[in-house]
Design a protein around this motif. Structure first.
Motif, mmCIF file in Angstrom:
data_model
loop_
_atom_site.group_PDB
_atom_site.id
_atom_site.type_symbol
_atom_site.label_atom_id
_atom_site.label_comp_id
_atom_site.label_asym_id
_atom_site.label_seq_id
_atom_site.Cartn_x
_atom_site.Cartn_y
_atom_site.Cartn_z
ATOM 1 N N VAL A 107 1.384 9.165 -5.756
ATOM 2 C CA VAL A 107 1.631 10.749 -5.721
ATOM 3 C C VAL A 107 2.744 11.560 -6.522
ATOM 4 C CG1 VAL A 107 3.263 11.840 -3.807
ATOM 5 C CG2 VAL A 107 0.643 10.654 -3.152
ATOM 6 N N LEU A 108 3.382 10.837 -7.133
ATOM 7 C CA LEU A 108 4.303 10.568 -7.863
ATOM 8 C C LEU A 108 4.164 11.049 -9.331
ATOM 9 C CD1 LEU A 108 7.710 11.067 -8.005
ATOM 10 C CD2 LEU A 108 7.796 8.858 -8.927
ATOM 11 N N VAL A 109 3.474 9.896 -10.106
ATOM 12 C CA VAL A 109 2.184 10.415 -10.627
ATOM 13 C C VAL A 109 1.542 11.917 -10.788
ATOM 14 C CG1 VAL A 109 0.458 9.757 -12.789
ATOM 15 C CG2 VAL A 109 2.506 8.472 -11.500
ATOM 16 N N ARG A 110 1.026 11.652 -9.768
ATOM 17 C CA ARG A 110 0.174 12.985 -9.628
ATOM 18 C C ARG A 110 1.184 14.799 -9.356
ATOM 19 N NH1 ARG A 110 -4.945 14.498 -7.299
ATOM 20 N NH2 ARG A 110 -5.176 16.044 -6.530
ATOM 21 N N GLY A 141 0.838 -1.112 -0.116
ATOM 22 C CA GLY A 141 0.361 -0.206 -0.247
ATOM 23 C C GLY A 141 0.752 0.915 -0.456
ATOM 24 N N ILE A 142 1.975 1.287 0.735
ATOM 25 C CA ILE A 142 2.749 2.518 0.953
ATOM 26 C C ILE A 142 3.383 2.509 -0.195
ATOM 27 C CG2 ILE A 142 5.300 3.389 1.831
ATOM 28 C CD1 ILE A 142 4.262 1.339 4.697
ATOM 29 N N LEU A 143 3.864 1.353 -1.206
ATOM 30 C CA LEU A 143 4.407 1.551 -2.635
ATOM 31 C C LEU A 143 3.246 2.335 -3.827
ATOM 32 C CD1 LEU A 143 7.096 -1.807 -2.493
ATOM 33 C CD2 LEU A 143 7.805 1.069 -2.253
ATOM 34 N N ALA A 144 2.297 1.755 -3.350
ATOM 35 C CA ALA A 144 0.957 2.208 -4.613
ATOM 36 C C ALA A 144 1.178 3.629 -4.242
ATOM 37 C CB ALA A 144 -0.018 1.254 -4.439
ATOM 38 N N ALA A 145 0.294 3.816 -3.156
ATOM 39 C CA ALA A 145 0.438 5.245 -2.514
ATOM 40 C C ALA A 145 1.570 6.567 -2.956
ATOM 41 C CB ALA A 145 -0.235 5.662 -0.992
ATOM 42 N N LEU A 146 2.903 5.823 -2.910
ATOM 43 C CA LEU A 146 3.718 6.581 -3.311
ATOM 44 C C LEU A 146 4.288 7.177 -4.295
ATOM 45 C CD1 LEU A 146 6.466 6.035 0.230
ATOM 46 C CD2 LEU A 146 4.438 7.859 -0.539
ATOM 47 N N LEU A 147 3.941 5.962 -5.596
ATOM 48 C CA LEU A 147 3.951 5.924 -6.486
ATOM 49 C C LEU A 147 2.837 6.574 -7.792
ATOM 50 C CD1 LEU A 147 5.088 2.138 -7.808
ATOM 51 C CD2 LEU A 147 6.535 4.224 -8.002
ATOM 52 N N TYR A 185 7.373 13.787 -21.379
ATOM 53 C CA TYR A 185 6.428 13.394 -19.578
ATOM 54 C C TYR A 185 5.465 12.490 -19.786
ATOM 55 C CZ TYR A 185 2.358 15.479 -16.894
ATOM 56 O OH TYR A 185 0.890 15.419 -17.124
ATOM 57 N N MET A 186 4.915 12.139 -20.822
ATOM 58 C CA MET A 186 3.842 11.464 -20.878
ATOM 59 C C MET A 186 3.891 10.105 -20.454
ATOM 60 S SD MET A 186 1.682 12.854 -24.044
ATOM 61 C CE MET A 186 2.901 12.772 -25.064
ATOM 62 N N VAL A 187 5.943 9.640 -21.544
ATOM 63 C CA VAL A 187 5.948 8.231 -21.417
ATOM 64 C C VAL A 187 6.771 8.363 -19.390
ATOM 65 C CG1 VAL A 187 8.151 7.078 -22.109
ATOM 66 C CG2 VAL A 187 7.436 8.473 -23.703
ATOM 67 N N THR A 188 7.096 9.063 -19.055
ATOM 68 C CA THR A 188 7.446 8.789 -17.673
ATOM 69 C C THR A 188 6.325 9.067 -16.608
ATOM 70 O OG1 THR A 188 9.227 10.268 -17.919
ATOM 71 C CG2 THR A 188 9.180 10.476 -15.929
ATOM 72 N N THR A 189 5.635 9.134 -17.559
ATOM 73 C CA THR A 189 4.014 9.490 -16.773
ATOM 74 C C THR A 189 3.656 7.989 -16.894
ATOM 75 O OG1 THR A 189 3.442 11.718 -16.605
ATOM 76 C CG2 THR A 189 2.122 10.194 -16.063
ATOM 77 N N LEU A 190 3.672 7.604 -17.967
ATOM 78 C CA LEU A 190 3.391 5.859 -17.820
ATOM 79 C C LEU A 190 3.565 5.211 -17.461
ATOM 80 C CD1 LEU A 190 1.116 4.511 -19.058
ATOM 81 C CD2 LEU A 190 2.524 4.322 -21.973
#
Length: 199
Positions: free
Chosen positions: A125-128, A117-123, A173-178
């Motif tokens: 957050v990074l995307v956001r 859950g922590i990893l998912a939340a932080l990842l 930007y798009m590739v990094t976010t994806l």
């Protein structure tokens, strides 16, 4: 990455407190945490940027980090509460019976169980944070822009800009976010975010 780290350090303990403790005004506190996620960022971004400029934080990396923490900390809390509620409280009680203090309980018992859950939340957050335009645009200085803000300046700034550089930034930007989003979805089923443990 600073926003991600601070969001985790603040959001995970706050989520644990909200998931495990009942106190007067808890629903009001939850509502206040949800407000930055429900209203458009520009709505609170302008007053927030005004405060940051008055206090001298805006125009620097610290200002960008503080501004982005406003929506990301509640986001971590919202994601983590279901994960915490799914952990049986008897596990924590058993650890305390065997002499574990709060720190050992968190490090040796809760942290391994909450890691997905922590990893998912932080990842997420990074995307956001990568995609967050309004707050970064309002508070960033010339040395603290995210890629999306730099892309905006490249498109709309005065003078001639190379089309190839703009296209390259957009693709990056798009590739990094994806990529980050795909990694995040490997750690969490989106339906878990809205699930609640049955009493």
């Amino acid at each position: 990455f600073l926003v991600v780290a601070l969001s985790g350090l603040i959001g995970v303990p706050a989520a644990y407190a909200l998931a495990r403790r009942d106190f007067p005004g808890k629903k009001l506190v939850m509502l206040l945490f949800l407000l930055p996620l429900l209203v458009p960022p520009i709505t609170f971004g302008i007053p927030l940027a005004t405060v940051l400029y008055q206090t001298g934080f805006a125009g620097s990396m610290s200002g960008v980090v503080l501004a982005n923490l406003v929506p990301t900390v509640p986001f971590v809390i919202l994601v983590m509460i279901p994960f915490i509620e799914q952990i049986d409280t008897k596990i924590e009680s058993a650890a305390r019976v065997f002499g574990a203090n709060t720190f050992k309980l968190f490090v040796h018992v809760l942290l391994p169980l909450l890691m997905p859950g922590i990893l998912a939340a932080l990842l997420l957050v990074l995307v956001r944070t990568l995609a967050m335009f309004e707050l970064t645009f309002l508070t960033a200085g010339p040395t603290s822009q995210t890629l999306v803000v730099a892309l905006y300046y490249a498109v709309f700034a005065a003078g001639v800009r190379a089309v190839q550089s703009i296209d390259a930034m957009a693709v990056i930007y798009m590739v990094t976010t994806l990529i980050w989003l795909v990694i995040a979805l490997r750690f969490v089923n989106p339906t878990q975010i809205v699930a609640r443990a049955k009493k």
